[in-house]
Write an enzyme that holds these catalytic residues in place. Structure first.
Site, PDB file in Angstrom:
ATOM      1  N   ASN A  81       0.873  -1.187   0.000  1.00 26.89           N
ATOM      2  CA  ASN A  81       0.000   0.000   0.000  1.00 26.89           C
ATOM      3  C   ASN A  81       0.899   1.223   0.000  1.00 26.89           C
ATOM      4  OD1 ASN A  81      -2.016  -1.830   0.440  1.00 26.89           O
ATOM      5  ND2 ASN A  81      -2.464  -1.172   2.540  1.00 26.89           N
ATOM      6  N   GLU A  94     -22.791  10.500  -2.378  1.00 24.13           N
ATOM      7  CA  GLU A  94     -21.862   9.364  -2.314  1.00 24.13           C
ATOM      8  C   GLU A  94     -22.572   8.024  -2.156  1.00 24.13           C
ATOM      9  OE1 GLU A  94     -19.120   9.228   0.973  1.00 24.13           O
ATOM     10  OE2 GLU A  94     -20.591   9.959   2.393  1.00 24.13           O
TER      11      GLU A  94
HETATM   12  C1  F6R Z   1     -17.909  10.536   3.730  1.00 23.54           C
HETATM   13  C2  F6R Z   1     -16.629   9.969   4.078  1.00 23.54           C
HETATM   14  C3  F6R Z   1     -15.388  10.663   3.636  1.00 23.54           C
HETATM   15  C4  F6R Z   1     -14.458  10.808   4.842  1.00 23.54           C
HETATM   16  C5  F6R Z   1     -13.111  11.402   4.417  1.00 23.54           C
HETATM   17  C6  F6R Z   1     -12.199  11.645   5.592  1.00 23.54           C
HETATM   18  O1  F6R Z   1     -18.960   9.758   4.169  1.00 23.54           O
HETATM   19  O2  F6R Z   1     -16.573   8.972   4.729  1.00 23.54           O
HETATM   20  O3  F6R Z   1     -15.672  11.898   3.075  1.00 23.54           O
HETATM   21  O4  F6R Z   1     -15.082  11.632   5.780  1.00 23.54           O
HETATM   22  O5  F6R Z   1     -12.483  10.532   3.507  1.00 23.54           O
HETATM   23  O6  F6R Z   1     -11.950  10.472   6.295  1.00 23.54           O
HETATM   24  P1  F6R Z   1     -11.329  10.464   7.749  1.00 23.54           P
HETATM   25  O7  F6R Z   1     -12.319  11.042   8.669  1.00 23.54           O
HETATM   26  O8  F6R Z   1     -11.027   9.042   8.012  1.00 23.54           O
HETATM   27  O9  F6R Z   1     -10.092  11.314   7.686  1.00 23.54           O
END
Ligand code: F6R
Length: 558
Positions: free
Chosen positions: A95, A443
């Site tokens: 990754n 989404e």
């Molecule tokens: C929307 C969603 C994404 C995350 C974004 C940030 O439902 O899940 O927009 O909010 O990718 O992710 P984190 O909070 O993990 O940094």
């Protein structure tokens, strides 16, 4: 995003296949598995779902697997991981990004290596093969690889003898021990219920997994165990549904934790909040609360931060449910000066490494791709820190909202599922909920949705309004009179008005009434109806809300 899973021990291939299925929630386009057979490594991989790609796998003492979300190289069978070296004795899953892969590939080809993919990842396994030839030892070969590659990575190399060599820098990787074997995983969820001890390798650390255990070179931190019940679907059809309805419990657990730990932040200078997606909406909520109290605070979309940040802040508040979002981590990695406060749902995630203070949301693992319970708990943390409102009744109120809104949302979803476009409007703090509502709808249900401050709608967006166009208003009671004009403008052009409010109104065609609360808490009660609408509309349209196309749960590339 890409996922890594591996095991040495009884039933290793079986575990890896089920681990890959668990990782499906992260989003992927191809998948694959490698099994150590003693004299060689078996690989099965390709484009598509795990069930399609991994169908007949021999047994072996050790196996690794991968779900790929393409970055370097198209979505093809050859580009799927694992990748083999020239001798077929080693296989890698990776990754992240190897920045100098072009240069390394050139070198390796000149020395006679044959590549079978376009990926940056494949250089790792050819370098490892060279390292073993040079030094006659796996750990030295791993060090050789690490001395040559640049970039961000988490990878696992399976050797035909059943050892697994792993390393990480800038991308998450966990190693674990259980009674049936040892494990490697990029995500804590597949380890739930099997591993007794889980460790996150620190950036730059590496390890060797063998039937005798795990040998770590460098630093690591123990990761708290996750209660297995938290990742069971139970009677729900989808994780998104489960997680929406878990919000009263998630908010309560978060409040209990904040009170128990007496979490307080003393900030008194320029504050920047950085986050992406839904977490950015939480950052906007934080900005609002802080500005209300006279702080110089500003929220930034993480990927835009370097262009817009202006003068260095004294504090950075980073919000990320996964704690692994590269757009956020890359800001923190390059900071020199500001004190960093983080809010995350994932103990043991990389964000902890770059933060001076960490506060947790206690939502439990979120498996559905859409952020739901992690969002309301992020708002709960921010309200606890920066609002004077009384939060004690919140969990019960969230439960009331879900109960009263679900039937309305389910019915309205039948109408909405036939529409192509929608607006979400609000004023002031309600714009935050409007933005989150629009994001959820596009989404999960694939309906084009945009959010605006209601006053802005007549400066352009209103051009799209025609008979039956859905407009979703978020209006706390003290905003009802402010948005009335906007509602009338929309209605006059045939729009269908859907509204969530904690006040009294006759303005809506479809109304979600929520308990009357302090205005600063209204965003925690106004968002569940929009989550439910997105969820039921996706179901109505036959879309799996847990696996929206092209999306990944944790976005670990820039
Ligand atoms: C929307 C969603 C994404 C995350 C974004 C940030 O439902 O899940 O927009 O909010 O990718 O992710 P984190 O909070 O993990 O940094």
């Amino acid at each position: 995003m890409c996922g890594i899973i591996g095991k040495i021990g009884l039933g290793a291939p079986r575990f890896v296949i089920s681990g890959l299925k668990t990782l499906e929630y992260r989003g992927y386009d191809s998948s694959g598995i490698a099994v150590a057979l003693g004299d060689a490594v078996f690989v099965q991989k390709g484009v598509g779902t795990i069930d399609r790609v991994v169908y007949s796998v021999p047994n072996g003492v050790a196996a690794i697997g991968h779900t790929r979300w393409a970055t370097h190289g198209g979505v093809t069978d050859f580009n799927a991981h694992p990748h083999l070296d020239c001798s077929g004795q080693y296989a890698v899953v990776h990754n992240g990004i190897i920045e100098n892969h072009g240069e390394l590939r050139g070198e390796l080809v000149r020395r006679g290596h044959v590549f079978s993919s376009e990926t940056d990842s494949e250089v790792i396994v050819h370098l490892f093969e060279e390292g073993v030839q040079k030094y006659g030892d796996g750990v030295e070969a791993l060090r050789y690889v690490l001395s040559r590659i640049r970039g961000q990575y988490a990878f696992a190399i399976l050797s035909r003898d059943g050892r697994v060599y792993v390393a990480r820098k800038g991308a998450p990787l966990l190693v674990a021990k259980g009674k049936d074997g040892v494990y490697v995983s990029s995500d804590p969820v597949p380890l739930v219920g099997v591993a007794d001890e889980v460790y996150r390798l620190a950036d730059g650390s590496y390890a060797v997994l063998s039937p005798d255990g795990v040998q770590i070179f460098g630093e690591y931190v123990p990761v708290p165990r996750v209660d297995a019940r938290r990742v069971e679907l139970g009677s729900h059809r989808h994780y998104m549904e489960k997680e929406i309805f878990e919000q009263p419990r998630a908010v309560k657990d978060t409040l209990d934790y904040l009170r128990r730990e007496n979490v307080r932040w003393e900030l008194d200078g320029r504050i920047h909040l950085v986050a992406a997606g839904t977490s950015y909406h939480a950052a906007l909520y934080g900005e609002y609360l802080l500005r209300k109290r006279g702080y110089d605070a500003q929220a930034f979309i993480a990927s835009e931060y370097e262009y817009w940040k202006g003068k260095e802040p004294d504090y950075v508040i980073a919000i990320s449910q996964s704690g692994e979002t590269e757009d956020v981590l890359s800001i923190l990695r390059n900071l020199d000066g500001p004190e960093v406060y983080a809010i995350t749902n994932t103990p043991g995630s990389t964000i902890e490494e770059y933060s001076d203070h960490v506060v947790y949301t206690r939502a439990g693992p979120e498996v559905g791709v859409a952020a739901t319970k992690t969002y309301t708990t992020q708002l709960t943390v921010l309200a606890h820190l920066f609002s004077d409102a009384n939060l004690s009744e919140l969990p019960g109120f969230v439960g009331d909202v879900l109960e009263s809104s679900a039937p309305i949302a389910r019915t309205y979803a039948k109408v909405l599922s036939r529409k192509n476009s929608a607006y979400f409007l609000g004023r002031g703090l309600d714009v935050v909920t409007a933005k989150e509502g629009a994001l959820k709808l596009k989404e999960i249900a694939y309906i084009h949705a945009e959010a605006y401050p209601a006053g802005e709608s007549k400066h352009g967006p209103i051009a799209l309004i025609e008979s039956g166009f859905p407009v979703f208003f978020t209006a706390s009671k003290n905003m009802l009179s402010e948005i009335e004009g906007n509602v009338q403008e929309m209605r006059a052009r045939g729009a269908e008005i859907v509204m969530v409010t904690d006040g009294e109104t006759e303005l809506a065609d479809v109304l979600f009434s929520v308990p009357n609360v302090d205005t600063e808490l209204f965003p925690i009660l106004s968002v569940p109806p929009w989550q439910l609408i997105a969820y039921y509309t996706a179901v109505e349209r036959g879309v799996n809300p847990d696996r929206p196309r092209n999306l990944a749960k944790s976005v670990t590339v820039k």
